[in-house]
Design a protein around this motif. Structure first.
Motif, PDB file in Angstrom:
ATOM      1  N   UNK A 160      12.874  -3.209  17.291  1.00 47.94           N
ATOM      2  CA  UNK A 160      13.413  -2.105  18.462  1.00 47.94           C
ATOM      3  C   UNK A 160      11.787  -2.504  18.913  1.00 47.94           C
ATOM      4  N   UNK A 161      11.024  -2.247  18.887  1.00 50.97           N
ATOM      5  CA  UNK A 161       8.977  -2.462  19.109  1.00 50.97           C
ATOM      6  C   UNK A 161       9.588  -0.747  20.184  1.00 50.97           C
ATOM      7  N   UNK A 162       9.697  -0.079  19.479  1.00 51.37           N
ATOM      8  CA  UNK A 162       8.956   1.501  19.915  1.00 51.37           C
ATOM      9  C   UNK A 162       7.284   1.707  19.015  1.00 51.37           C
ATOM     10  N   UNK A 163       6.924   0.745  18.124  1.00 49.22           N
ATOM     11  CA  UNK A 163       6.052   1.128  17.983  1.00 49.22           C
ATOM     12  C   UNK A 163       5.306  -0.233  17.312  1.00 49.22           C
ATOM     13  N   UNK A 164       3.789  -0.239  17.357  1.00 54.76           N
ATOM     14  CA  UNK A 164       3.349  -1.927  17.309  1.00 54.76           C
ATOM     15  C   UNK A 164       2.587  -1.369  15.910  1.00 54.76           C
ATOM     16  N   UNK A 165       2.094  -2.404  15.331  1.00 55.99           N
ATOM     17  CA  UNK A 165       1.365  -2.489  13.924  1.00 55.99           C
ATOM     18  C   UNK A 165      -0.477  -2.938  14.375  1.00 55.99           C
ATOM     19  N   UNK A 166      -1.415  -2.315  14.024  1.00 51.18           N
ATOM     20  CA  UNK A 166      -2.282  -2.808  14.819  1.00 51.18           C
ATOM     21  C   UNK A 166      -3.003  -3.277  13.309  1.00 51.18           C
ATOM     22  N   UNK A 167      -2.876  -2.684  12.246  1.00 52.81           N
ATOM     23  CA  UNK A 167      -3.858  -3.145  11.045  1.00 52.81           C
ATOM     24  C   UNK A 167      -3.131  -3.222   9.524  1.00 52.81           C
ATOM     25  N   UNK A 168      -3.112  -3.519   9.143  1.00 53.74           N
ATOM     26  CA  UNK A 168      -2.576  -3.113   7.317  1.00 53.74           C
ATOM     27  C   UNK A 168      -3.572  -2.837   6.357  1.00 53.74           C
ATOM     28  N   UNK A 169      -3.200  -1.890   5.001  1.00 61.21           N
ATOM     29  CA  UNK A 169      -4.100  -1.965   4.254  1.00 61.21           C
ATOM     30  C   UNK A 169      -3.893  -2.422   2.676  1.00 61.21           C
ATOM     31  N   UNK A 170      -4.623  -3.051   2.251  1.00 57.27           N
ATOM     32  CA  UNK A 170      -4.251  -3.571   1.209  1.00 57.27           C
ATOM     33  C   UNK A 170      -4.252  -2.857   0.189  1.00 57.27           C
ATOM     34  N   UNK A 171      -3.528  -2.258  -0.824  1.00 61.27           N
ATOM     35  CA  UNK A 171      -2.216  -3.095  -0.966  1.00 61.27           C
ATOM     36  C   UNK A 171      -0.949  -3.046  -0.498  1.00 61.27           C
ATOM     37  N   UNK A 172      -0.309  -3.736   0.874  1.00 57.17           N
ATOM     38  CA  UNK A 172       1.240  -3.569   1.683  1.00 57.17           C
ATOM     39  C   UNK A 172       1.926  -4.466   2.474  1.00 57.17           C
ATOM     40  N   UNK A 173       2.881  -4.493   1.544  1.00 55.19           N
ATOM     41  CA  UNK A 173       3.669  -3.622   0.883  1.00 55.19           C
ATOM     42  C   UNK A 173       2.942  -3.367  -0.570  1.00 55.19           C
ATOM     43  N   UNK A 174       2.944  -1.839  -1.694  1.00 58.03           N
ATOM     44  CA  UNK A 174       2.848  -2.237  -2.620  1.00 58.03           C
ATOM     45  C   UNK A 174       3.446  -3.307  -3.951  1.00 58.03           C
ATOM     46  N   UNK A 175       2.843  -3.238  -4.911  1.00 58.57           N
ATOM     47  CA  UNK A 175       3.232  -4.468  -5.922  1.00 58.57           C
ATOM     48  C   UNK A 175       4.584  -3.708  -5.857  1.00 58.57           C
ATOM     49  N   UNK A 176       5.036  -4.211  -6.450  1.00 63.55           N
ATOM     50  CA  UNK A 176       6.737  -3.889  -7.524  1.00 63.55           C
ATOM     51  C   UNK A 176       6.751  -3.104  -8.820  1.00 63.55           C
ATOM     52  N   UNK A 177       6.959  -2.063  -8.420  1.00 66.25           N
ATOM     53  CA  UNK A 177       7.174  -1.244  -9.494  1.00 66.25           C
ATOM     54  C   UNK A 177       6.409  -0.305  -9.261  1.00 66.25           C
ATOM     55  N   UNK A 178       5.612   0.346  -7.995  1.00 66.43           N
ATOM     56  CA  UNK A 178       4.342   0.657  -7.716  1.00 66.43           C
ATOM     57  C   UNK A 178       4.839   1.579  -6.666  1.00 66.43           C
ATOM     58  N   UNK A 179       4.615   2.776  -7.188  1.00 63.65           N
ATOM     59  CA  UNK A 179       4.953   4.057  -5.849  1.00 63.65           C
ATOM     60  C   UNK A 179       4.252   4.873  -5.166  1.00 63.65           C
ATOM     61  N   UNK A 180       3.063   5.070  -5.806  1.00 66.70           N
ATOM     62  CA  UNK A 180       2.473   5.336  -5.209  1.00 66.70           C
ATOM     63  C   UNK A 180       0.643   4.424  -4.823  1.00 66.70           C
ATOM     64  N   UNK A 181       0.373   5.232  -3.641  1.00 63.90           N
ATOM     65  CA  UNK A 181      -1.038   4.395  -2.987  1.00 63.90           C
ATOM     66  C   UNK A 181      -2.012   3.971  -4.573  1.00 63.90           C
ATOM     67  N   UNK A 182      -1.840   2.450  -3.792  1.00 63.62           N
ATOM     68  CA  UNK A 182      -3.002   2.056  -5.397  1.00 63.62           C
ATOM     69  C   UNK A 182      -3.824   0.967  -4.653  1.00 63.62           C
ATOM     70  N   UNK A 183      -5.498   0.775  -3.657  1.00 66.03           N
ATOM     71  CA  UNK A 183      -6.078   0.324  -3.321  1.00 66.03           C
ATOM     72  C   UNK A 183      -6.497  -0.647  -4.036  1.00 66.03           C
ATOM     73  N   UNK A 184      -7.271   0.133  -5.226  1.00 67.17           N
ATOM     74  CA  UNK A 184      -7.597  -0.440  -6.165  1.00 67.17           C
ATOM     75  C   UNK A 184      -7.461  -1.074  -7.510  1.00 67.17           C
ATOM     76  N   UNK A 185      -6.418  -0.924  -7.495  1.00 65.80           N
ATOM     77  CA  UNK A 185      -5.017  -1.549  -8.355  1.00 65.80           C
ATOM     78  C   UNK A 185      -5.780  -2.979  -9.345  1.00 65.80           C
ATOM     79  N   UNK A 186      -5.669  -3.666  -8.462  1.00 62.87           N
ATOM     80  CA  UNK A 186      -6.241  -5.243  -8.782  1.00 62.87           C
ATOM     81  C   UNK A 186      -8.042  -5.402  -8.065  1.00 62.87           C
ATOM     82  N   UNK A 187      -8.632  -5.716  -8.248  1.00 64.88           N
ATOM     83  CA  UNK A 187     -10.304  -5.364  -7.523  1.00 64.88           C
ATOM     84  C   UNK A 187     -10.965  -7.360  -7.384  1.00 64.88           C
ATOM     85  N   UNK A 188     -11.553  -7.424  -5.973  1.00 63.71           N
ATOM     86  CA  UNK A 188     -11.783  -8.962  -5.773  1.00 63.71           C
ATOM     87  C   UNK A 188     -13.052  -8.938  -6.328  1.00 63.71           C
ATOM     88  N   UNK A 189     -13.770  -8.388  -6.838  1.00 65.47           N
ATOM     89  CA  UNK A 189     -14.943  -8.285  -7.716  1.00 65.47           C
ATOM     90  C   UNK A 189     -14.293  -7.623  -9.563  1.00 65.47           C
TER      91      UNK A 189
END
Length: 318
Positions: free
Chosen positions: A54-83
């Motif tokens: 519909x175009x009434x808003x635009x996405x400037x950025x997303x934040x890993x992980x987006x969308x959340x992995x299947x089965x995860x229902x709360x914010x979990x940006x450190x669920x898996x780490x690149x380190x």
């Protein structure tokens, strides 16, 4: 031309069951852009895609992980780490980051904001001593406290001694994912963190970004609250940190921090000098208000007005 101002869905995703209604709420507050944060459950995606159509808003950025992995229902940006060098965790980080990039391309995001992992200390993490000292000495300028400075230096020496394998893995992981991001036209936004054990150590962003083999595919994403917390802990100078990384800045998370170290507060409700922060803004930057769900609608509106006033001051001809 002036920076884009967005609101992160960190403020509202947890209370919505429909992605369309979530983005309608953001748009009704006067935002033309949104950051889809790391609390986007898979059930919100159909409504998000409808809003994009519909175009009434635009996405400037997303934040890993987006969308959340299947089965995860709360914010979990450190669920898996690149380190992490553990094969299973690394494979999951790579898989879920690619999935986030695919979704980012679908919603036409410019940046994927990333956390870059952490140093693991096993049973005892010495970095927690710094937070504990801060909590027990309210109002004390830690940079002038000799006992604290000695403790800080000891802790950071241990951090430096322990970090090599984790830091090398971070750089290898970014090199592995960047071609995939570049193919989708999305830059990686490497975010500064508030936890002392998280990577990079703040003075090493320059090394990280200048060492990348493929230019213009990643940049520095500055979180004002995280930087101020590190300044409270006498680990950096906020202005000097921005000066050092100014050439590589691509975006900001904007939120305030109070004297007790509580972040994600409304702009103007804490200690951060946003006038100073705004002096580093460029026309191509993304500015994202990032609040927790307890912040009131009125505080969101007031924060928006404060940032818009600074944008108007810095970009009077835009």
């Amino acid at each position: 031309m002036k920076p884009i101002l967005a609101l992160s869905t960190s403020w509202c995703s947890s209370r919505h069951t429909d992605g369309y209604a979530m983005l309608r709420e953001v748009a009704d507050l006067g935002f033309s852009h949104v950051e889809l944060s790391h609390g986007i459950r898979i059930t919100l995606v159909p409504g998000i895609l409808k809003a994009m159509d519909e175009g009434f808003i635009k996405v400037s950025s997303t934040h890993n992980f987006c969308p959340l992995p299947t089965g995860i229902v709360q914010a979990a940006p450190n669920l898996f780490e690149p380190s992490s060098s553990a094969p299973q965790e690394h494979d999951q980080w790579l898989r879920q980051t690619k999935r986030s990039l695919d979704f980012g391309q679908q919603v036409k995001a410019r940046v994927l904001v990333l956390h870059l992992g952490s140093v693991k200390f096993g049973w005892f993490n010495p970095t927690g001593k710094l937070d504990a000292y801060f909590g027990k000495h309210p109002g004390v300028k830690l940079a002038e406290d000799e006992r604290y400075v000695a403790l800080r230096d000891k802790v950071m020496k241990k951090m430096q001694a322990k970090k090599a394998a984790y830091w090398n893995q971070v750089k290898a992981s970014l090199e592995e994912i960047r071609p995939y991001a570049a193919e989708r036209g999305i830059a990686l936004g490497c975010e500064n963190r508030e936890d002392v054990a998280e990577l990079p150590i703040d003075g090493e962003f320059e090394e990280l970004l200048s060492g990348m083999t493929q230019p213009n595919t990643a940049g520095y994403w500055h979180d004002t609250g995280h930087a101020h917390i590190k300044e409270q802990l006498a680990l950096l100078n906020h202005r000097e940190h921005l000066e050092k990384n100014a050439a590589r800045l691509i975006g900001f998370h904007l939120h305030d921090v109070n004297a007790a170290g509580k972040d994600h507060q409304p702009v103007g409700a804490g200690e951060i000098d946003f006038e100073m922060v705004s002096s580093f803004w460029k026309a191509h930057h993304l500015l994202t208000l990032e609040f927790g769900p307890r912040i009131s609608v009125e505080s969101v509106k007031e924060s928006k007005l404060r940032i818009e006033a600074l944008v108007a001051k810095r970009f009077p001809q835009a």
